[in-house]
Design an enzyme around this catalytic site. Structure first.
Site, PDB file in Angstrom:
ATOM      1  N   ASP A  34       4.978  -3.427  -1.949  1.00  9.29           N
ATOM      2  CA  ASP A  34       4.251  -3.324  -0.675  1.00  9.29           C
ATOM      3  C   ASP A  34       4.688  -2.045   0.025  1.00  9.29           C
ATOM      4  OD1 ASP A  34       3.173  -3.990   2.043  1.00  9.29           O
ATOM      5  OD2 ASP A  34       2.893  -5.950   1.118  1.00  9.29           O
ATOM      6  N   LYS A  94      -8.166   4.276   0.025  1.00 12.84           N
ATOM      7  CA  LYS A  94      -7.297   4.709  -1.069  1.00 12.84           C
ATOM      8  C   LYS A  94      -6.697   3.537  -1.844  1.00 12.84           C
ATOM      9  CE  LYS A  94      -4.562   8.349  -0.355  1.00 12.84           C
ATOM     10  NZ  LYS A  94      -3.665   9.251   0.420  1.00 12.84           N
ATOM     11  N   ASN A 102      -4.582   3.226 -10.398  1.00 13.54           N
ATOM     12  CA  ASN A 102      -3.190   3.280 -10.866  1.00 13.54           C
ATOM     13  C   ASN A 102      -2.774   1.968 -11.529  1.00 13.54           C
ATOM     14  OD1 ASN A 102      -2.750   5.878  -9.965  1.00 13.54           O
ATOM     15  ND2 ASN A 102      -2.025   5.224  -7.940  1.00 13.54           N
ATOM     16  N   GLY A 105      -4.319   1.522 -14.884  1.00  9.66           N
ATOM     17  CA  GLY A 105      -3.582   2.369 -15.835  1.00  9.66           C
ATOM     18  C   GLY A 105      -2.278   1.711 -16.249  1.00  9.66           C
ATOM     19  N   TYR A 148     -13.784  -0.568   3.721  1.00  3.91           N
ATOM     20  CA  TYR A 148     -13.244  -1.722   2.984  1.00  3.91           C
ATOM     21  C   TYR A 148     -14.248  -2.185   1.933  1.00  3.91           C
ATOM     22  CZ  TYR A 148     -11.188  -6.433   2.393  1.00  3.91           C
ATOM     23  OH  TYR A 148     -10.623  -7.583   1.906  1.00  3.91           O
ATOM     24  N   LYS A 152     -13.823  -1.945  -2.142  1.00  3.93           N
ATOM     25  CA  LYS A 152     -13.780  -3.155  -2.962  1.00  3.93           C
ATOM     26  C   LYS A 152     -14.903  -3.166  -3.993  1.00  3.93           C
ATOM     27  CE  LYS A 152     -10.186  -5.344  -1.236  1.00  3.93           C
ATOM     28  NZ  LYS A 152      -9.012  -5.631  -2.082  1.00  3.93           N
ATOM     29  N   THR A 178      -9.841 -16.790   4.412  1.00  6.27           N
ATOM     30  CA  THR A 178      -8.733 -17.684   4.065  1.00  6.27           C
ATOM     31  C   THR A 178      -7.718 -17.678   5.205  1.00  6.27           C
ATOM     32  OG1 THR A 178      -9.086 -17.222   1.731  1.00  6.27           O
ATOM     33  CG2 THR A 178      -6.933 -18.099   2.323  1.00  6.27           C
TER      34      THR A 178
END
Ligand code: UDP
Length: 329
Positions: A34, A94, A102, A105, A148, A152, A178
């Site tokens: 995080d 990002k 990333n 990968g 956002y 997504k 949620t």
């Protein structure tokens, strides 16, 4: 035999921290990652001493390195409240795009299976109700939620591309609203907003006329659905959410009942592109995963209220979004 390793990104967030709990319970070694922009170390404090948990303070939109083999990657790092997107739009873009790239990968390099957290926001302000996975959505790419929603949507596209082009084992969960313990109290989302207001003795702010709908899923149900999806062999998006739909006006009344607050509802302008209705069609999750939500809103709200009540006063009164009004237009 050595335990298998799982990487959870967004580990100090609401959903990420619950996923860390679940995978530790299931007997995995968990690496939680995080950058703490919206996450909070208090959410994983109880795990820090465990030998099977390791925390990496890292931004996944930069190259991600984790030593040793990895069995599963769960990509849950992202701001997830409309006000966050407005305050940190570039990071939101990002983490969903570069961050996902990333991690795909990394999954390839490690031969890991990866599950990415997508969202009902891929449906935008939906013109189809309830939303099935086949619906392509109604998204404004340059609106306040665009950073956002489009990140997504890109995330889903690149994940499917890695699946078809590199035969990577991928899973995509579309998460609907949620709630539960460890939600950020002051991130502007409706449930913590209402409960926080009730606890501070303030009026409850309903945006618009309160006729817009949402369908709220308790976190334990969501985690169970995600766990089943990860272990399934289904690579296409699956909605996970609770189809019990309610208007925001009714929801405010439920919170007033629950908390016993004497405050009233006040109305504020509806933020731009705020979806008018949202309800998951969960036929796919039922059929493929044998999953349905079990926790009623009444039960879930009680547990969540107890959690918010137990927070220290400084957290209750800490206003992350003092300049809130500036952002909701
Ligand atoms: N909302 C509200 N009062 C608040 C915060 C949110 O009426 O103090 C409304 C918001 O306009 C939206 C719904 O509650 O219609 C859910 O908002 P949230 O930010 O929780 O998530 P969303 O589902 O819109 O992403």
């Amino acid at each position: 035999m050595a335990k298998e390793q799982v990487l959870v990104t967004g580990a100090a967030g609401f959903l990420g921290s619950h996923l860390c709990d679940r995978f530790l319970q299931e007997g995995y070694k968990v690496v939680g990652m995080d950058n703490l922009i919206t996450g909070d170390l208090r959410n994983v404090e109880h795990l820090m001493k465990l030998p099977d948990f390791e925390f990496y303070h890292h931004d996944v939109s930069k190259f991600v390195h984790v030593p040793g083999p990895i069995r599963y990657i769960l990509h849950f790092a992202s701001p997830a409240s409309p006000i966050d997107y407005l305050k940190i739009p570039i990071q939101t873009l990002k983490v969903g795009s570069l961050g996902t790239h990333n991690l795909l990968g990394l999954a390839r390099a490690k031969g890991a299976r990866i599950l990415v957290a997508s969202t009902s926001e891929v449906y935008g302000d939906p013109l189809v109700h309830p939303q099935t996975e086949e619906y392509y959505g109604n998204v404004n790419p340059i609106g306040p939620r665009g950073v956002y929603d489009e990140a997504k949507r890109f995330q889903e596209a690149i994940t499917m591309a890695y699946h078809t082009y590199h035969q990577l084992e991928t899973r995509i969960v579309r998460i609907f609203n949620t709630y539960g313990p460890r939600m950020r109290l002051n991130d502007g989302r409706v449930l913590p907003a209402f409960i926080g207001q009730a606890l501070r003795g303030e009026d409850l702010t309903v945006f618009g006329d309160g006729s817009q709908t949402r369908s709220f899923c308790y976190v334990d149900d969501l985690v169970e659905g995600i766990y089943r999806l990860l272990l399934s062999d289904y690579p296409y998006p699956v909605n996970i959410g609770n189809p019990d739909e309610i208007t925001i006006g009714q929801f405010a009344e439920e919170i007033i009942q629950l908390t016993g607050t004497r405050q009233k509802v006040i109305y504020q302008p509806l933020p731009k592109d705020d979806p008018k209705q949202r309800q998951p069609d969960i036929s796919k999750a039922k059929k493929i995963l044998g999953w349905t939500p079990k926790v009623s809103r009444q039960e879930g709200l009680k547990i969540t209220y107890e959690y918010f009540k137990s927070l220290p006063t400084d957290v209750l009164y800490h206003r992350e979004h003092k300049d809130f009004d500036k952002y909701i237009q």
